[in-house]
Design a protein around this motif. Structure first.
Motif, PDB file in Angstrom:
ATOM      1  N   THR A 360       0.886  -0.889  -0.035  1.00  0.00           N
ATOM      2  CA  THR A 360       0.299   0.248  -0.002  1.00  0.00           C
ATOM      3  C   THR A 360       0.636   1.368  -0.156  1.00  0.00           C
ATOM      4  O   THR A 360       1.800   1.006   1.028  1.00  0.00           O
ATOM      5  N   LEU A 361       0.883   2.367  -0.832  1.00  0.00           N
ATOM      6  CA  LEU A 361       1.552   3.526  -0.611  1.00  0.00           C
ATOM      7  C   LEU A 361      -0.080   4.635  -0.979  1.00  0.00           C
ATOM      8  O   LEU A 361      -1.290   4.620  -1.418  1.00  0.00           O
ATOM      9  N   ILE A 362       0.247   5.122   0.550  1.00  0.00           N
ATOM     10  CA  ILE A 362      -0.316   6.808   0.439  1.00  0.00           C
ATOM     11  C   ILE A 362       0.606   7.566   0.644  1.00  0.00           C
ATOM     12  O   ILE A 362       1.705   8.009   1.027  1.00  0.00           O
ATOM     13  N   ASP A 363       0.089   8.576  -0.157  1.00  0.00           N
ATOM     14  CA  ASP A 363       0.338   9.990  -0.870  1.00  0.00           C
ATOM     15  C   ASP A 363      -0.851  11.032   1.060  1.00  0.00           C
ATOM     16  O   ASP A 363      -1.590  10.808   0.758  1.00  0.00           O
ATOM     17  N   LEU A 364       0.113  11.558   2.337  1.00  0.00           N
ATOM     18  CA  LEU A 364      -0.404  12.561   2.776  1.00  0.00           C
ATOM     19  C   LEU A 364      -0.167  13.684   2.630  1.00  0.00           C
ATOM     20  O   LEU A 364       0.824  14.204   2.267  1.00  0.00           O
ATOM     21  N   GLU A 365      -1.179  14.449   3.022  1.00  0.00           N
ATOM     22  CA  GLU A 365      -1.348  16.373   2.812  1.00  0.00           C
ATOM     23  C   GLU A 365      -0.988  16.665   4.746  1.00  0.00           C
ATOM     24  O   GLU A 365       0.006  17.613   5.006  1.00  0.00           O
ATOM     25  N   ASN A 366      -0.330  15.617   5.444  1.00  0.00           N
ATOM     26  CA  ASN A 366       0.071  15.682   7.176  1.00  0.00           C
ATOM     27  C   ASN A 366       1.223  15.226   6.981  1.00  0.00           C
ATOM     28  O   ASN A 366       1.323  14.294   6.194  1.00  0.00           O
ATOM     29  N   GLU A 367       2.426  15.613   7.672  1.00  0.00           N
ATOM     30  CA  GLU A 367       3.717  14.812   8.530  1.00  0.00           C
ATOM     31  C   GLU A 367       2.571  13.588   8.772  1.00  0.00           C
ATOM     32  O   GLU A 367       2.406  13.663  10.329  1.00  0.00           O
ATOM     33  N   LEU A 368       3.882  12.227   8.891  1.00  0.00           N
ATOM     34  CA  LEU A 368       3.264  11.775   9.453  1.00  0.00           C
ATOM     35  C   LEU A 368       4.152  11.070  10.754  1.00  0.00           C
ATOM     36  O   LEU A 368       5.264  11.220  10.523  1.00  0.00           O
ATOM     37  N   ASP A 369       3.339  11.291  12.187  1.00  0.00           N
ATOM     38  CA  ASP A 369       4.089  11.262  13.242  1.00  0.00           C
ATOM     39  C   ASP A 369       4.859   9.685  14.410  1.00  0.00           C
ATOM     40  O   ASP A 369       4.095   8.941  13.252  1.00  0.00           O
ATOM     41  N   ASP A 370       5.357  10.173  14.274  1.00  0.00           N
ATOM     42  CA  ASP A 370       6.300   8.517  15.144  1.00  0.00           C
ATOM     43  C   ASP A 370       5.208   7.400  15.714  1.00  0.00           C
ATOM     44  O   ASP A 370       5.098   6.880  15.677  1.00  0.00           O
ATOM     45  N   LEU A 371       4.127   8.296  16.726  1.00  0.00           N
ATOM     46  CA  LEU A 371       2.904   7.896  17.028  1.00  0.00           C
ATOM     47  C   LEU A 371       2.112   7.404  15.963  1.00  0.00           C
ATOM     48  O   LEU A 371       1.859   6.330  16.636  1.00  0.00           O
ATOM     49  N   THR A 372       2.035   7.773  15.085  1.00  0.00           N
ATOM     50  CA  THR A 372       1.270   6.975  14.446  1.00  0.00           C
ATOM     51  C   THR A 372       1.822   5.773  13.165  1.00  0.00           C
ATOM     52  O   THR A 372       1.448   5.198  12.911  1.00  0.00           O
ATOM     53  N   ARG A 373       3.169   6.217  12.981  1.00  0.00           N
ATOM     54  CA  ARG A 373       3.198   5.527  12.572  1.00  0.00           C
ATOM     55  C   ARG A 373       3.518   4.200  13.159  1.00  0.00           C
ATOM     56  O   ARG A 373       3.548   3.214  13.016  1.00  0.00           O
ATOM     57  N   GLN A 374       3.925   4.135  14.467  1.00  0.00           N
ATOM     58  CA  GLN A 374       3.913   2.997  15.593  1.00  0.00           C
ATOM     59  C   GLN A 374       2.396   2.318  15.647  1.00  0.00           C
ATOM     60  O   GLN A 374       2.294   0.987  15.439  1.00  0.00           O
ATOM     61  N   LYS A 375       1.682   3.194  15.711  1.00  0.00           N
ATOM     62  CA  LYS A 375       0.542   2.351  15.527  1.00  0.00           C
ATOM     63  C   LYS A 375       0.105   1.250  14.508  1.00  0.00           C
ATOM     64  O   LYS A 375      -0.560   0.309  14.186  1.00  0.00           O
ATOM     65  N   LEU A 376       1.351   1.803  13.158  1.00  0.00           N
ATOM     66  CA  LEU A 376       0.742   1.423  11.606  1.00  0.00           C
ATOM     67  C   LEU A 376       1.564  -0.168  11.896  1.00  0.00           C
ATOM     68  O   LEU A 376       0.805  -0.569  11.059  1.00  0.00           O
ATOM     69  N   ASN A 377       2.987   0.506  12.109  1.00  0.00           N
ATOM     70  CA  ASN A 377       3.426  -1.362  12.504  1.00  0.00           C
ATOM     71  C   ASN A 377       2.735  -1.560  13.433  1.00  0.00           C
ATOM     72  O   ASN A 377       3.234  -3.134  12.958  1.00  0.00           O
ATOM     73  N   ALA A 378       2.230  -1.503  14.071  1.00  0.00           N
ATOM     74  CA  ALA A 378       1.911  -2.934  15.561  1.00  0.00           C
ATOM     75  C   ALA A 378       0.355  -3.293  14.834  1.00  0.00           C
ATOM     76  O   ALA A 378      -0.299  -4.120  15.224  1.00  0.00           O
ATOM     77  N   ILE A 379      -0.106  -3.231  13.453  1.00  0.00           N
ATOM     78  CA  ILE A 379      -0.990  -4.411  12.994  1.00  0.00           C
ATOM     79  C   ILE A 379      -0.319  -5.203  12.699  1.00  0.00           C
ATOM     80  O   ILE A 379       0.593  -5.803  12.231  1.00  0.00           O
ATOM     81  N   LYS A 380      -1.350  -5.980  12.874  1.00  0.00           N
ATOM     82  CA  LYS A 380      -1.289  -7.796  12.666  1.00  0.00           C
ATOM     83  C   LYS A 380      -0.800  -7.294  11.200  1.00  0.00           C
ATOM     84  O   LYS A 380      -2.142  -7.692  10.376  1.00  0.00           O
ATOM     85  N   GLY A 381       0.561  -8.310  11.129  1.00  0.00           N
ATOM     86  CA  GLY A 381       0.177  -9.145   9.142  1.00  0.00           C
ATOM     87  C   GLY A 381       1.398  -7.882   8.407  1.00  0.00           C
ATOM     88  O   GLY A 381       1.649  -8.005   7.463  1.00  0.00           O
ATOM     89  N   MET A 382       1.385  -6.443   9.546  1.00  0.00           N
ATOM     90  CA  MET A 382       2.306  -5.419   8.449  1.00  0.00           C
ATOM     91  C   MET A 382       3.817  -5.624   9.032  1.00  0.00           C
ATOM     92  O   MET A 382       4.395  -5.860  10.145  1.00  0.00           O
ATOM     93  N   MET A 383       4.647  -5.738   8.221  1.00  0.00           N
ATOM     94  CA  MET A 383       6.075  -5.986   7.588  1.00  0.00           C
ATOM     95  C   MET A 383       7.523  -5.363   8.253  1.00  0.00           C
ATOM     96  O   MET A 383       8.202  -4.736   8.740  1.00  0.00           O
ATOM     97  N   ARG A 384       6.759  -4.260   7.078  1.00  0.00           N
ATOM     98  CA  ARG A 384       7.148  -2.785   7.116  1.00  0.00           C
ATOM     99  C   ARG A 384       6.069  -1.343   6.529  1.00  0.00           C
ATOM    100  O   ARG A 384       5.595  -1.881   6.408  1.00  0.00           O
ATOM    101  N   VAL A 385       7.249  -0.354   7.950  1.00  0.00           N
ATOM    102  CA  VAL A 385       6.393   0.901   7.124  1.00  0.00           C
ATOM    103  C   VAL A 385       7.095   1.938   6.928  1.00  0.00           C
ATOM    104  O   VAL A 385       7.777   2.049   7.550  1.00  0.00           O
ATOM    105  N   ARG A 386       7.900   2.465   5.681  1.00  0.00           N
ATOM    106  CA  ARG A 386       8.252   3.231   4.906  1.00  0.00           C
ATOM    107  C   ARG A 386       8.047   4.911   4.883  1.00  0.00           C
ATOM    108  O   ARG A 386       7.290   4.876   4.302  1.00  0.00           O
ATOM    109  N   VAL A 387       8.917   5.672   5.541  1.00  0.00           N
ATOM    110  CA  VAL A 387       8.027   7.392   5.523  1.00  0.00           C
ATOM    111  C   VAL A 387       9.472   7.602   4.371  1.00  0.00           C
ATOM    112  O   VAL A 387      10.271   7.666   4.770  1.00  0.00           O
ATOM    113  N   ILE A 388       9.001   7.585   2.780  1.00  0.00           N
ATOM    114  CA  ILE A 388       9.621   7.329   1.679  1.00  0.00           C
ATOM    115  C   ILE A 388      10.097   9.259   2.245  1.00  0.00           C
ATOM    116  O   ILE A 388      11.168   9.683   1.769  1.00  0.00           O
ATOM    117  N   ARG A 389       9.529  10.367   2.231  1.00  0.00           N
ATOM    118  CA  ARG A 389       9.609  11.654   2.448  1.00  0.00           C
ATOM    119  C   ARG A 389       8.482  12.289   2.794  1.00  0.00           C
ATOM    120  O   ARG A 389       7.954  12.292   3.001  1.00  0.00           O
TER     121      ARG A 389
END
Length: 389
Positions: A360-389
């Protein structure tokens, strides 16, 4: 901007590595690399660091890479289909001619007779032992019509062969590449029964492993010639040795020497030279580096063998986030709910799946904060979350 680090497990053409811009660095240690470029080195015993995001194989075959182990770590594996197609095609055509006319035997005779003062006279009598047949007008069956198979089929047709092509999974692009002179058939059995020459151009899968064996060879013409420039294990070596000995198979041309093929009577064994040209190595390196950079810089995936292809161009939003995960129900729902709960607005999103894995590739209009990134990483079945820019 953080420098991206690339490690080469094998020597890689400078035409490829020279494409890396200043923000990339070639490093000696795989442990610190964001990406690894590889040709034939085995990666099955390697331990992958948390830094590693991508592996690019400068070639088509990926038997030397643990694909599932990489996918489970969120490491995308690329290959370079078609980059070495011309080099392999030329060697297959050489194999067709070598198997039709005993050129190798004639060359060996000349070497043995090099001290013979009457060699010029004796050759007129001796050459009868090396006489052969022309390939023009003969039937060639091409099993597998990918980049290489299609080029072989077209080249053989232009040489006057009657070409049959079989590939139940032929792509639209490959179909467009085929000459109208190539007869696309719906069953490999037709090739087995009718063709004088059979050449293999399929990947090694459970369904193709040892596809040439005692049973399939029994359906073939007496004196058939079989060429294998694809994968060693597509052919049952014991059955092939017996078929050559009995004369059922006239010649077996293989690019894969091993203790059995090297000892086979009437086999022409070539030391894995299919893609061993400067041009093929350059083409593969350039293609691998471009795939690697597009993924690391933009999150786009092209020619991956363990994750689906996905392209959203260059990010024009505040953030682009890449999520590598299992292909399971409600994954998109969970991702969207987490982003919505933190007032993250999605400007663009795409989701692709490939068997067990999804991207899944997502373009956001806001900057992804660390807490939200941690929640995404914690989803069962999630292998990696990359903030590309």
């Amino acid at each position: 901007m953080k420098r991206r680090k690339i490690h080469c497990l094998n020597p890689i053409s400078k035409l490829g590595t020279g494409l890396f811009p200043e923000e990339y660095e070639i490093v000696d240690s795989a442990a610190e690399a964001d990406g690894i470029l590889v040709r034939s080195a085995s990666m099955h015993e390697m331990e992958f660091s948390e830094n590693l995001r991508a592996v690019a194989r400068a070639g088509a075959g990926v038997n030397n890479i643990p694909l599932d182990a990489c996918a489970e770590r969120g490491i995308v594996v690329f290959n370079t289909p078609g980059a070495n197609a011309n080099g392999v095609k030329e060697l297959v055509i050489a194999g067709l001619i070598l198997s039709s006319r005993d050129i190798a035997g004639g060359i060996e005779w000349c070497k043995k007779e090099k001290e013979n003062p009457n060699i010029a006279k004796d050759v007129e009598k001796a050459k009868k032992a090396f006489a052969g047949h022309e390939i023009k007008g003969k039937k060639l069956g091409v099993i597998g019509l990918g980049a290489i198979g299609a080029e072989v089929a077209n080249a053989a047709a232009s040489l006057g062969m009657e070409v049959y092509g079989y590939d139940p999974f032929i792509s639209v692009n490959a179909a467009w590449m085929l000459s109208r002179d190539v007869k696309h058939i719906m069953s490999a059995d037709t090739i087995y029964k009718e063709c004088d020459y059979i050449t293999l151009h399929v990947p090694l899968l459970d369904g193709t492993r040892q596809m040439i064996n005692k049973t399939t060879m029994a359906d073939m013409k007496e004196g058939v010639v079989i060429l294998n420039f694809a994968r060693d294990l597509l052919v049952n070596d014991d059955d092939m040795a017996e078929a050559l000995k009995e004369g059922k198979v006239k010649r077996y041309v293989t690019d894969f020497p091993n203790v059995k093929t090297a000892a086979m009577e009437h086999a022409i064994v070539i030391p894995h030279l299919g893609a061993s040209t400067e041009e093929s190595e350059d083409n593969c390196a350039v293609m691998a580096v471009k795939e690697m950079m597009d993924y690391l810089n933009n999150g786009n995936i092209k020619n991956s063998v363990n994750y689906p292809d996905c392209d959203m161009g260059v990010c024009a939003s505040v953030n682009r986030v890449a999520l590598l995960h299992m292909n399971i129900p409600n994954m998109i729902g969970q991702i969207s709910a987490i982003l919505a709960a933190t007032d993250m607005n999605i400007a663009n999103m795409t989701n692709k799946s490939k068997e067990k894995y999804a991207y899944t590739l997502i373009d956001l209009e806001n900057e992804l904060d660390d807490l939200t990134r941690q929640k995404l990483n914690a989803i069962k079945g999630m292998m990696r979350v990359r903030v590309i820019r």
